[in-house]
Design a protein around this motif. Structure first.
Motif, PDB file in Angstrom:
ATOM      1  N   GLU A 156     -29.287  -7.145 -29.882  1.00 31.37           N
ATOM      2  CA  GLU A 156     -28.931  -7.917 -31.074  1.00 31.37           C
ATOM      3  C   GLU A 156     -28.988  -7.049 -32.327  1.00 31.37           C
ATOM      4  N   TYR A 157     -30.013  -6.218 -32.430  1.00 37.24           N
ATOM      5  CA  TYR A 157     -30.185  -5.382 -33.615  1.00 37.24           C
ATOM      6  C   TYR A 157     -29.197  -4.211 -33.618  1.00 37.24           C
ATOM      7  N   GLU A 158     -28.862  -3.718 -32.427  1.00 35.14           N
ATOM      8  CA  GLU A 158     -27.860  -2.654 -32.362  1.00 35.14           C
ATOM      9  C   GLU A 158     -26.487  -3.177 -32.770  1.00 35.14           C
ATOM     10  N   LEU A 159     -26.157  -4.386 -32.368  1.00 33.69           N
ATOM     11  CA  LEU A 159     -24.891  -4.996 -32.793  1.00 33.69           C
ATOM     12  C   LEU A 159     -24.828  -5.146 -34.307  1.00 33.69           C
ATOM     13  N   LYS A 160     -25.942  -5.563 -34.899  1.00 33.03           N
ATOM     14  CA  LYS A 160     -25.973  -5.734 -36.348  1.00 33.03           C
ATOM     15  C   LYS A 160     -25.956  -4.390 -37.058  1.00 33.03           C
ATOM     16  N   GLY A 161     -26.677  -3.410 -36.522  1.00 32.72           N
ATOM     17  CA  GLY A 161     -26.695  -2.087 -37.129  1.00 32.72           C
ATOM     18  C   GLY A 161     -25.340  -1.411 -37.082  1.00 32.72           C
ATOM     19  N   LEU A 162     -24.578  -1.674 -36.019  1.00 29.65           N
ATOM     20  CA  LEU A 162     -23.229  -1.120 -35.885  1.00 29.65           C
ATOM     21  C   LEU A 162     -22.186  -1.968 -36.612  1.00 29.65           C
ATOM     22  N   ILE A 164     -20.889  -4.996 -35.934  1.00 26.71           N
ATOM     23  CA  ILE A 164     -19.857  -5.718 -35.179  1.00 26.71           C
ATOM     24  C   ILE A 164     -20.339  -7.101 -34.729  1.00 26.71           C
ATOM     25  N   PHE A 165     -21.570  -7.446 -35.003  1.00 26.66           N
ATOM     26  CA  PHE A 165     -22.110  -8.758 -34.638  1.00 26.66           C
ATOM     27  C   PHE A 165     -21.217  -9.875 -35.170  1.00 26.66           C
ATOM     28  N   ARG A 166     -20.713  -9.703 -36.377  1.00 28.42           N
ATOM     29  CA  ARG A 166     -19.967 -10.747 -37.083  1.00 28.42           C
ATOM     30  C   ARG A 166     -18.599 -11.053 -36.479  1.00 28.42           C
ATOM     31  N   TYR A 167     -18.100 -10.179 -35.611  1.00 26.23           N
ATOM     32  CA  TYR A 167     -16.759 -10.386 -35.068  1.00 26.23           C
ATOM     33  C   TYR A 167     -16.724 -11.358 -33.890  1.00 26.23           C
ATOM     34  N   PHE A 168     -17.873 -11.677 -33.316  1.00 23.22           N
ATOM     35  CA  PHE A 168     -17.884 -12.453 -32.080  1.00 23.22           C
ATOM     36  C   PHE A 168     -18.103 -13.936 -32.328  1.00 23.22           C
ATOM     37  N   ASP A 169     -17.335 -14.735 -31.599  1.00 22.72           N
ATOM     38  CA  ASP A 169     -17.521 -16.187 -31.639  1.00 22.72           C
ATOM     39  C   ASP A 169     -18.726 -16.601 -30.804  1.00 22.72           C
ATOM     40  N   GLY A 170     -19.096 -15.777 -29.851  1.00 21.45           N
ATOM     41  CA  GLY A 170     -20.262 -16.042 -29.019  1.00 21.45           C
ATOM     42  C   GLY A 170     -20.763 -14.751 -28.416  1.00 21.45           C
ATOM     43  N   ILE A 171     -22.087 -14.601 -28.362  1.00 21.96           N
ATOM     44  CA  ILE A 171     -22.705 -13.393 -27.819  1.00 21.96           C
ATOM     45  C   ILE A 171     -23.652 -13.808 -26.705  1.00 21.96           C
ATOM     46  N   PHE A 172     -23.420 -13.277 -25.513  1.00 24.88           N
ATOM     47  CA  PHE A 172     -24.213 -13.620 -24.343  1.00 24.88           C
ATOM     48  C   PHE A 172     -24.843 -12.349 -23.786  1.00 24.88           C
ATOM     49  N   ILE A 173     -26.166 -12.298 -23.840  1.00 26.80           N
ATOM     50  CA  ILE A 173     -26.933 -11.136 -23.399  1.00 26.80           C
ATOM     51  C   ILE A 173     -27.732 -11.537 -22.172  1.00 26.80           C
ATOM     52  N   SER A 174     -27.628 -10.762 -21.125  1.00 24.67           N
ATOM     53  CA  SER A 174     -28.131 -11.175 -19.813  1.00 24.67           C
ATOM     54  C   SER A 174     -29.619 -11.495 -19.803  1.00 24.67           C
ATOM     55  N   SER A 175     -30.411 -10.800 -20.615  1.00 28.36           N
ATOM     56  CA  SER A 175     -31.857 -11.053 -20.593  1.00 28.36           C
ATOM     57  C   SER A 175     -32.201 -12.475 -21.024  1.00 28.36           C
ATOM     58  N   ASP A 176     -31.298 -13.138 -21.738  1.00 25.68           N
ATOM     59  CA  ASP A 176     -31.536 -14.521 -22.162  1.00 25.68           C
ATOM     60  C   ASP A 176     -31.365 -15.518 -21.019  1.00 25.68           C
ATOM     61  N   TYR A 177     -30.679 -15.095 -19.950  1.00 20.57           N
ATOM     62  CA  TYR A 177     -30.272 -16.040 -18.918  1.00 20.57           C
ATOM     63  C   TYR A 177     -30.842 -15.734 -17.534  1.00 20.57           C
ATOM     64  N   GLY A 178     -31.569 -14.642 -17.401  1.00 20.80           N
ATOM     65  CA  GLY A 178     -32.205 -14.327 -16.127  1.00 20.80           C
ATOM     66  C   GLY A 178     -31.266 -13.831 -15.052  1.00 20.80           C
ATOM     67  N   THR A 179     -30.022 -13.581 -15.403  1.00 23.21           N
ATOM     68  CA  THR A 179     -29.042 -13.075 -14.454  1.00 23.21           C
ATOM     69  C   THR A 179     -28.031 -12.216 -15.197  1.00 23.21           C
ATOM     70  N   LYS A 180     -27.270 -11.418 -14.458  1.00 24.19           N
ATOM     71  CA  LYS A 180     -26.362 -10.469 -15.099  1.00 24.19           C
ATOM     72  C   LYS A 180     -25.081 -10.302 -14.286  1.00 24.19           C
TER      73      LYS A 180
END
Length: 259
Positions: A156-162, A164-180
């Motif tokens: 999340e912080y790398e996206l903001k530092g780079l 590009i966080f603002r361009y996405f309508d939705g961000i899904f990171i596997s650690s939030d969901y227990g699967t990848k």
């Protein structure tokens, strides 16, 4: 090329992998200096490890947590075959304190993980043209999503530092969901959250065995980009569109986007 462009413009949603597709990164988690610094950091908190001891305890804990989570997943009706567990890395860093009978909370474990990430990262940067491509997609009025095998504590912080966080309508990171990826269940979280039709989605990624295989199993269309971070290009299925050298300008042309 012209046919590819017309086909790509039919998609209502574009789903991106992150590392190796939009972001170029090099980390080295095996360098001894990293584990010396981490052992020193843990020692400052009263959790005393040698660098080698910390290294081995860390990876043993990662493995045991993944195996436990996999057993739990396979014990449910949703998983008749293979499961792809994703742990939260802050749980591992917290466990390293607990093994030495040092009490720290989860916020401190997250900070410890971020310190680890900073020490292990040689560089992180966008591939040339990524912001322009994401902006062009947004201007085209299509959905833009991220589906990444990654850790929320870092990503999340790398996206903001780079920026590009603002361009996405939705961000899904596997650690939030227990699967990848390539687990179809991870893709289905995206579909369900935003009521997306998989047939109207294009998955863009640099790994055939996770991005392309998973997306195909989930009913999506696929675009494979071979980058400097791609694993063996022969390991996994082919995609409907392919680019065998990272070139975001060429990606934009293949997607029918203005440069």
């Amino acid at each position: 090329m012209k046919g590819d462009r017309r086909k790509a413009m039919m998609y209502r949603n574009y789903v991106f992998d992150l590392y190796g597709t939009l972001v170029d990164i090099h980390t080295d988690e095996e360098q001894m200096l990293l584990w010396e610094k981490m052992a020193m950091f843990y020692g400052y908190q009263g959790a005393f490890y040698t660098p080698a001891e910390l290294h081995d305890a860390f990876y043993d804990t990662v493995h045991s947590m993944e195996e436990e989570q996999k057993r739990e997943m396979l014990g449910t009706a949703a998983y008749a075959h293979e499961a792809f567990p994703e742990i939260q890395i802050e749980d591992v860093f917290l466990s390293m304190f607990q093994k030495k009978n040092v009490e720290r909370d989860m916020n401190f474990a997250i900070l410890t993980g971020q310190f680890f990430r900073a020490l292990s990262t040689e560089y992180i940067k966008l591939y040339d043209g990524v912001p322009q491509m994401l902006l062009a997609l947004k201007n085209a009025g299509v959905g833009v999503y991220l589906l990444s095998n990654a850790q929320r504590a870092f990503t999340e912080y790398e996206l903001k530092g780079l920026d590009i966080f603002r361009y996405f309508d939705g961000i899904f990171i596997s650690s939030d969901y227990g699967t990848k990826k390539p687990d179809v269940h991870f893709f289905e979280v995206l579909f369900q959250r935003y009521s997306l039709n998989p047939a109207e989605c294009l998955m863009i990624g640099n790994d055939r065995s996770t991005d392309i295989a998973g997306a195909k199993a989930a009913g999506m269309h696929t675009f494979y980009i071979h980058s400097n971070l791609s694993p063996d290009p022969d390991n996994g299925p082919g995609a409907e569109m392919e680019l065998m050298q990272m070139d975001i300008r060429q990606v934009m042309r293949m997607l029918g986007l203005p440069e």
